[in-house]
Design an enzyme around this catalytic site. Structure first.
Site, PDB file in Angstrom:
ATOM      1  CG  ASN A  55      79.018  53.086 131.555  1.00  0.00           C
ATOM      2  OD1 ASN A  55      80.091  52.493 131.659  1.00  0.00           O
ATOM      3  ND2 ASN A  55      78.889  54.182 130.834  1.00  0.00           N
TER       4      ASN A  55
ATOM      5  CD1 TRP B 220      88.355  48.893 136.247  1.00  0.00           C
ATOM      6  CD2 TRP B 220      89.171  50.558 137.514  1.00  0.00           C
ATOM      7  NE1 TRP B 220      87.610  48.949 137.400  1.00  0.00           N
ATOM      8  CE2 TRP B 220      88.099  49.961 138.201  1.00  0.00           C
ATOM      9  CE3 TRP B 220      89.830  51.625 138.114  1.00  0.00           C
ATOM     10  CZ2 TRP B 220      87.671  50.395 139.458  1.00  0.00           C
ATOM     11  CZ3 TRP B 220      89.418  52.060 139.368  1.00  0.00           C
ATOM     12  CH2 TRP B 220      88.355  51.450 140.024  1.00  0.00           C
TER      13      TRP B 220
ATOM     14  CD  GLU C 141      78.031  53.142 125.568  1.00  0.00           C
ATOM     15  OE1 GLU C 141      78.941  52.573 126.190  1.00  0.00           O
ATOM     16  OE2 GLU C 141      78.058  54.367 125.312  1.00  0.00           O
TER      17      GLU C 141
HETATM   18  C1  LIG Z   1      85.693  51.173 135.265  1.00  0.00           C
HETATM   19  C2  LIG Z   1      84.761  50.392 134.358  1.00  0.00           C
HETATM   20  C3  LIG Z   1      84.735  49.007 134.421  1.00  0.00           C
HETATM   21  C4  LIG Z   1      83.876  48.270 133.580  1.00  0.00           C
HETATM   22  N1  LIG Z   1      83.879  46.894 133.651  1.00  0.00           N
HETATM   23  C5  LIG Z   1      83.094  46.178 132.809  1.00  0.00           C
HETATM   24  C6  LIG Z   1      83.093  44.751 132.843  1.00  0.00           C
HETATM   25  O1  LIG Z   1      83.847  44.120 133.591  1.00  0.00           O
HETATM   26  N2  LIG Z   1      82.256  44.096 132.009  1.00  0.00           N
HETATM   27  C7  LIG Z   1      81.420  44.763 131.128  1.00  0.00           C
HETATM   28  O2  LIG Z   1      80.667  44.110 130.394  1.00  0.00           O
HETATM   29  N3  LIG Z   1      81.422  46.102 131.061  1.00  0.00           N
HETATM   30  C8  LIG Z   1      82.217  46.828 131.884  1.00  0.00           C
HETATM   31  N4  LIG Z   1      82.190  48.201 131.822  1.00  0.00           N
HETATM   32  C9  LIG Z   1      81.367  48.851 130.773  1.00  0.00           C
HETATM   33  C10 LIG Z   1      79.929  49.223 131.207  1.00  0.00           C
HETATM   34  O3  LIG Z   1      79.929  49.905 132.423  1.00  0.00           O
HETATM   35  C11 LIG Z   1      78.997  48.004 131.303  1.00  0.00           C
HETATM   36  O4  LIG Z   1      79.111  47.227 130.130  1.00  0.00           O
HETATM   37  C12 LIG Z   1      77.542  48.441 131.428  1.00  0.00           C
HETATM   38  O5  LIG Z   1      77.360  49.235 132.581  1.00  0.00           O
HETATM   39  C13 LIG Z   1      76.643  47.211 131.521  1.00  0.00           C
HETATM   40  O6  LIG Z   1      75.303  47.568 131.697  1.00  0.00           O
HETATM   41  P1  LIG Z   1      74.222  47.333 130.551  1.00  0.00           P
HETATM   42  O7  LIG Z   1      74.275  45.929 130.085  1.00  0.00           O
HETATM   43  O8  LIG Z   1      72.934  47.836 131.073  1.00  0.00           O
HETATM   44  O9  LIG Z   1      74.790  48.269 129.409  1.00  0.00           O
HETATM   45  P2  LIG Z   1      74.098  49.004 128.178  1.00  0.00           P
HETATM   46  O10 LIG Z   1      74.253  50.460 128.416  1.00  0.00           O
HETATM   47  O11 LIG Z   1      72.752  48.500 127.892  1.00  0.00           O
HETATM   48  O12 LIG Z   1      75.082  48.637 126.966  1.00  0.00           O
HETATM   49  C14 LIG Z   1      74.898  47.463 126.156  1.00  0.00           C
HETATM   50  C15 LIG Z   1      76.140  46.602 126.189  1.00  0.00           C
HETATM   51  O13 LIG Z   1      77.232  47.287 125.600  1.00  0.00           O
HETATM   52  C16 LIG Z   1      78.445  46.917 126.258  1.00  0.00           C
HETATM   53  N5  LIG Z   1      79.039  48.114 126.847  1.00  0.00           N
HETATM   54  C17 LIG Z   1      78.387  49.187 127.320  1.00  0.00           C
HETATM   55  N6  LIG Z   1      79.261  50.137 127.708  1.00  0.00           N
HETATM   56  C18 LIG Z   1      80.488  49.636 127.497  1.00  0.00           C
HETATM   57  C19 LIG Z   1      81.806  50.136 127.701  1.00  0.00           C
HETATM   58  N7  LIG Z   1      82.039  51.359 128.180  1.00  0.00           N
HETATM   59  N8  LIG Z   1      82.844  49.338 127.391  1.00  0.00           N
HETATM   60  C20 LIG Z   1      82.647  48.117 126.885  1.00  0.00           C
HETATM   61  N9  LIG Z   1      81.433  47.598 126.660  1.00  0.00           N
HETATM   62  C21 LIG Z   1      80.360  48.348 126.952  1.00  0.00           C
HETATM   63  C22 LIG Z   1      78.079  45.914 127.352  1.00  0.00           C
HETATM   64  O14 LIG Z   1      78.274  44.626 126.849  1.00  0.00           O
HETATM   65  C23 LIG Z   1      76.604  46.219 127.576  1.00  0.00           C
HETATM   66  O15 LIG Z   1      75.875  45.128 128.072  1.00  0.00           O
HETATM   67  C24 LIG Z   1      83.043  48.953 132.658  1.00  0.00           C
HETATM   68  C25 LIG Z   1      83.075  50.362 132.601  1.00  0.00           C
HETATM   69  C26 LIG Z   1      83.920  51.066 133.443  1.00  0.00           C
HETATM   70  C27 LIG Z   1      83.935  52.574 133.358  1.00  0.00           C
END
Ligand SMILES: Cc1cc2nc3c(=O)[nH]c(=O)nc-3n(C[C@H](O)[C@H](O)[C@H](O)COP(=O)(O)OP(=O)(O)OC[C@H]3O[C@@H](n4cnc5c(N)ncnc54)[C@H](O)[C@@H]3O)c2cc1C
Length: 473
Positions: free
Chosen positions: A343, A384, A276
């Site tokens: 996510n 998106w 991720e």
């Molecule tokens: C439509 C859509 C919009 C999103 N908008 C954003 C946004 O504006 N900002 C954002 O940080 N993330 C975004 N994400 C990615 C992801 O959903 C979030 O990073 C994640 O839910 C954050 O929760 P976490 O810190 O517990 O993630 P964890 O699952 O703990 O992941 C660790 C880190 O990895 C990164 N990460 C995880 N998944 C993704 C991913 N698919 N793409 C890029 N980085 C990722 C983030 O920095 C996250 O904090 C988006 C995903 C989708 C499908």
């Protein structure tokens, strides 16, 4: 002018650990620092008020952390990026030799920096910039034709190869400098924020502890549990990565230290979590390679021709969590009430907006930015465009999430749904994913669309656009 002071300009790197600009400045001589809030520019970027608040709270915490290093952090209010130069002008009499900062990739930020660079040069002031928003610098990984990868998997392979070959450095917090006596200029007074992000800590040591705890234990269950929104299985570190209170290198290094070889075992929670973080790097590399994405262009050009229906009533129902699809609505209410969304649910609601309601993905992208505490242009745009099947390595257009099946799979007992939709609290498990079949819905709306029909329309819209683009099927 005696060029004696080093000036660190904090922007999206609001941290004392692993901050290359701070380390470099302090190695060169007495250092002063500045952070400039630019609410008008933030608003132009659709930055959510809760993210603005987090930034302001974090800047105040940073001021205290830097005070322990004897580095004064000036906090100023600059309205928009145009005001930045005036603020720098007020600092020139202090005798600034060089400005230090971390590179920002977005368009307006680049324009701001170009203008400031020209002006600083006229003043005889140097500017040292470092590129550390990602683990590996954009442009480093290219395919056989010398271009950035459009597909994640080969990018990830190269990225992991680089990690195996090279230890990522994480810079320590610098040692305190000698106390300075400075007659500091009056700057437009910094506003402390409205406290809307108060549920999120801004204390550096607490954030590091949160990262450490996550990598020591919960990450092991990440692969198994990460898709279930009722479980607290993901790190929730995204807001800190978005404002630079933590760096991605800190996350990776900590994971390496705690999980050891598990990061190389594809099935481990650690490896999936690392993946991720690689997605995060991927989308930033994509943005640097194709800067036109900043202008909200779809990556797949043929999708420009899609005739989105853009029904404002349906969009309002989606925003408010009133579509009649419980998982979609619960997710939107989580977003509206907390500024964060799981996510799996981001994928579900994005797919629903685009492929069930036939609304332009850019409407959803913007709505997310206006609500999210972790709003990040590259990740949001990437997410998106993935969901809308318009981006790099996007979901194929015919792969359309079924919101009911997603609900049954990822919230089987309806715990998440009931938590956010109190009107469905009494609905039995068997009906929680299908409340529109109940005779008494307790004011919960009937579904605004029929998924099967909506799916067929989506396929038509994509096929028409492809035909129009001359590619046929
Ligand atoms: C439509 C859509 C919009 C999103 N908008 C954003 C946004 O504006 N900002 C954002 O940080 N993330 C975004 N994400 C990615 C992801 O959903 C979030 O990073 C994640 O839910 C954050 O929760 P976490 O810190 O517990 O993630 P964890 O699952 O703990 O992941 C660790 C880190 O990895 C990164 N990460 C995880 N998944 C993704 C991913 N698919 N793409 C890029 N980085 C990722 C983030 O920095 C996250 O904090 C988006 C995903 C989708 C499908």
């Amino acid at each position: 002018m005696s060029a004696r002071l080093q000036l660190v300009w904090f922007r999206s790197d609001l941290r004392v650990y692993d901050n290359a600009a701070l380390v470099q400045a302090m190695s060169q001589g007495p250092t002063l620092a500045i952070f400039i809030a630019c609410p008008d520019s933030w608003q132009q970027h659709d930055m959510a008020p809760i993210k603005q608040d987090l930034i302001r709270r974090r800047a105040l915490a940073l001021q205290q952390e830097l005070a322990e290093l004897q580095v004064p952090l000036l906090l100023a209010e600059g309205s928009d990026y145009e005001a930045v130069q005036d603020i720098f002008r007020a600092l020139v009499p202090l005798g600034i030799g060089c400005v230090y900062s971390e590179l920002e990739y977005e368009l307006r930020e680049q324009q701001r920096d170009q203008q400031l660079q020209a002006w600083l040069t006229e003043q005889g002031i140097d500017w040292w910039q470092c590129d550390r928003q990602t683990a590996f610098t954009p442009g480093r990984f290219v395919n056989g034709s010398g271009s950035m990868y459009q597909v994640f998997t080969p990018f990830k392979k190269r990225w992991l190869q680089a990690l195996a070959e090279q230890e990522l450095t994480v810079l320590p917090k610098p040692k305190p400098q000698q106390k300075m006596e400075l007659a500091l200029p009056q700057l437009p007074v910094f506003q402390p924020g409205n406290g809307s992000s108060k549920d999120w800590s801004v204390d550096s040591e607490e954030l590091l502890q949160q990262l450490r705890d996550y990598c020591q234990s919960r990450v092991q269950l990440y692969k198994k549990q990460r898709d279930f929104p009722a479980l607290d299985a993901t790190s929730r570190l995204s807001p800190y990565l978005a404002v630079g209170a933590l760096s991605v290198r800190q996350c990776i290094r900590r994971l390496q230290l705690e999980a050891g070889n598990a990061i190389w075992q594809a099935e481990s929670g650690a490896a999936v979590w690392l993946s991720e973080l690689i997605w995060r790097d991927f989308y930033k590399h994509v943005l640097v390679a194709w800067p036109e994405l900043i202008k909200h262009q779809p990556f797949q050009k043929d999708t420009t021709a899609i005739r989105w229906r853009n029904d404002k009533t349906l969009f309002a129902a989606w925003c408010a969590g009133q579509t009649g699809y419980p998982l979609v609505d619960a997710a939107m209410r989580q977003l509206n009430q907390t500024g964060w969304m799981h996510n799996r649910l981001r994928m579900v609601v994005a797919s629903f907006l685009v492929k069930d309601l036939h609304i332009d993905w850019r409407w959803g992208e913007r709505y997310f930015m206006r609500q999210l505490i972790d709003g990040d242009f590259a990740a949001n745009n990437g997410g998106w465009q993935w969901a809308a099947s318009t981006g790099t390595d996007a979901a194929p257009y015919f792969r359309i999430f079924n919101p009911i099946t997603q609900s049954e799979r990822f919230d089987p007992k309806g715990h998440f749904i009931r938590n956010w939709l109190p009107e469905l609290a009494a609905v039995p498990d068997a009906a929680i994913h299908w409340p529109h079949k109940l005779t008494n819905r307790n004011q919960y709306p009937a579904p605004v669309v029929d998924h099967a029909k909506a799916r067929a329309t989506t396929l038509e819209l994509f096929q028409q656009a492809r035909q129009q683009a001359g590619e046929g099927l």
